[in-house]
Every structure is written in structure tokens, then in C-alpha cells.
Design an enzyme around this catalytic site. Sequence first.
Site, short mmCIF file in Angstrom:
data_model
loop_
_atom_site.label_atom_id
_atom_site.label_comp_id
_atom_site.label_asym_id
_atom_site.label_seq_id
_atom_site.Cartn_x
_atom_site.Cartn_y
_atom_site.Cartn_z
N HIS A 60 1.05 -3.90 3.14
CA HIS A 60 0.05 -4.56 3.98
C HIS A 60 0.25 -6.08 3.86
O HIS A 60 -0.11 -6.68 2.85
CB HIS A 60 -1.35 -4.13 3.49
N ASP B 63 -9.19 0.54 5.33
CA ASP B 63 -8.97 -0.27 4.12
C ASP B 63 -10.17 -1.16 3.85
O ASP B 63 -10.47 -2.06 4.63
CB ASP B 63 -7.71 -1.12 4.36
N MET C 169 -0.70 -11.13 -0.14
CA MET C 169 -1.59 -12.20 0.35
C MET C 169 -0.96 -13.57 0.11
O MET C 169 -0.31 -13.78 -0.92
CB MET C 169 -2.93 -12.14 -0.37
N MET D 228 -0.63 -9.60 4.53
CA MET D 228 -1.69 -10.53 4.95
C MET D 228 -1.13 -11.94 4.83
O MET D 228 -1.53 -12.74 3.98
CB MET D 228 -2.93 -10.33 4.05
N SER E 133 -4.71 1.25 -3.66
CA SER E 133 -4.30 -0.15 -3.55
C SER E 133 -4.06 -0.73 -4.93
O SER E 133 -4.97 -0.84 -5.75
CB SER E 133 -5.39 -0.97 -2.85
N ASP F 178 -0.79 -4.81 -1.32
CA ASP F 178 -1.48 -5.90 -0.62
C ASP F 178 -0.81 -7.24 -0.90
O ASP F 178 -0.93 -7.80 -1.99
CB ASP F 178 -2.94 -5.94 -1.09
N HIS G 1 -0.30 1.61 -1.68
CA HIS G 1 -0.70 0.52 -0.79
C HIS G 1 -0.50 -0.82 -1.51
O HIS G 1 -1.08 -1.06 -2.57
CB HIS G 1 -2.16 0.70 -0.38
N MET H 244 -9.30 -2.66 9.09
CA MET H 244 -9.92 -3.33 7.94
C MET H 244 -11.44 -3.13 8.02
O MET H 244 -12.07 -3.54 8.99
CB MET H 244 -9.59 -4.83 7.96
C1 DX5 Z 1 -8.34 -6.19 0.87
C2 DX5 Z 1 -7.17 -5.26 0.66
C3 DX5 Z 1 -7.57 -3.91 0.24
C4 DX5 Z 1 -8.35 -3.86 -1.05
C5 DX5 Z 1 -9.27 -2.68 -1.02
O1 DX5 Z 1 -7.92 -7.34 1.47
O2 DX5 Z 1 -6.43 -5.13 1.86
O3 DX5 Z 1 -6.45 -3.04 0.19
O4 DX5 Z 1 -7.54 -3.78 -2.18
O5 DX5 Z 1 -10.04 -2.69 -2.17
P1 DX5 Z 1 -11.37 -1.83 -2.29
O6 DX5 Z 1 -10.97 -0.41 -2.15
O7 DX5 Z 1 -11.84 -2.16 -3.67
O8 DX5 Z 1 -12.30 -2.29 -1.22
ZN ZN Z 2 -4.81 -3.54 2.07
#
Ligand code: DX5
Ligand code: ZN
Length: 219
Positions: free
Chosen positions: A68, A175, A39, A70, A10, A37, A35, A139
Site C-alpha cells: 500500500h 483498511d 508512508m 501512500m 498490516s 504500509d 499488508h 480506506m
Molecule cells: C493506515 C494504514 C493501515 C493501518 C490499519 O494508514 O493504511 O493499514 O495499519 O491499522 P488499524 O487496523 O489499526 O486501523
Molecule cells: Zn494500509
Amino acid sequence: MPPPPLIAPSLLSADFARLGAEVEAIDRAGADWLHLDVMDGHFVPNLTFGPDIIRAIRPLSRKCFDTHLMIAPVDPYLEAFAKAGADRLTVHAEATPHLDRTLQAIANLGKAAGVALNPATPESAIAYVLDRIDLVLVMSVNPGFGGQAFIPAMVEKIRRLRAMLGARPVHIEVDGGITPETAPLVLAAGADALVAGSAIFRAPPYEQAIAALRHAAPA
Ligand code: DX5
Ligand code: ZN
């Protein structure tokens, strides 16, 4: 022996000041997927990046951009992420009132479709869309931040999802809080893809950190 799990570092935990170099380094280190993320500060209490950043890093790696999302609403942005170079668009079941329609929209854009489930969302939320997806993202923390602790109750959810999926060729990706200690639990339950932020970017060299997850033997 089952094939080794797919490893999806990620970029949330990468050094954003050196993002291009980080993408190249993680690609060289043996990541299977990248990956990404996304947000929005609304669906989750944090903000990251959008399509422009994805477009900027797209030329730096040929690996699958495992995106991903969000964000809510999500439908108005699918095309922008598809055009920016995402390979898979994973949407949250909780973020769209018409999940089936959203998944059809992703297919119409020619992209692989994933569905993410927050920790409190039961696997039954996707019972009627199993034939529209190529991945379920379980998740194992509440989304928004890297570095949180793995939620053990998700192991049973993974087990139930694998049974629900039957013979369908659908990935189960996990994740949040994935480390060489938690990875064997989720792999034994039926996961085949692991997202990891802290366990890779905060544990260089990346190549070794990726190998440690890939070879985490199911308990
Ligand atoms: C959280 C993200 C993850 C996050 C995981 O909302 O979707 O992808 O980066 O990070 P670690 O591996 O540090 O838990
Ligand atoms: Zn993620």
C-alpha cells in the site's frame, strides 16, 4: 455461504525491533496476504519504510506482499518496489495526476495493480480504470496511522463499488479500524479482503485474532 474473507495483517502494528520474527509468526498464524504500509511524510503525515525493508523480509514469507503505497509522487518508485518483491502495488487515486498511466506502468512491471481511495474520495474517481485493476482499497480511516476509528460512511461506498464492478474479478479490500465488530458491516456490503493492524498485532495470539476476523459473519 460466500467464501471467507482474505485477511491481510498490516505490519504497521508489528514490533519493528523484531520485524523478521513478526513476519514469520503472522505467516504461520494463517495470514492470506501481508499488508505493507509505505508512508512518505508528504502524502500522509507519517513515515514508515521503503523497498529495502521489503527486500529484507521477502525471503521470510511466500504470501502475497500487498503493498500500500501512500507516497506522492509514486511513479518514480514503482520499479524499486516491484524489484524489492512486492506482489501487488496499490497506489492512491489522489497521489497521481495520471492514474491510468500509473496503472499501466504497474502492469508493465508484471505486478497486480490496486487503487486506494481516501475516505473523502468518491468511487467515481476510478470509474474509467476498472479494467486495469485487480483490487480497490477502501480506506475506512484517513491514512497515516494505525489504531483509528472506522468511518461508517465507507459501508455505502463499498456497496456502490461492488455494483460498479459488476462481474469483474476485482477484490474490494478495506483498511482502517477493522475489528470483529466492523468486519461484518463491510463484508455484507461487498468487501472480500480485510486489512487489520491493531486487531491482530495488539490482540495475540495472532492465529485466534485472524480467525476471529475470518469468521466474522456478515450482519
Ligand atoms: C493506515 C494504514 C493501515 C493501518 C490499519 O494508514 O493504511 O493499514 O495499519 O491499522 P488499524 O487496523 O489499526 O486501523
Ligand atoms: Zn494500509
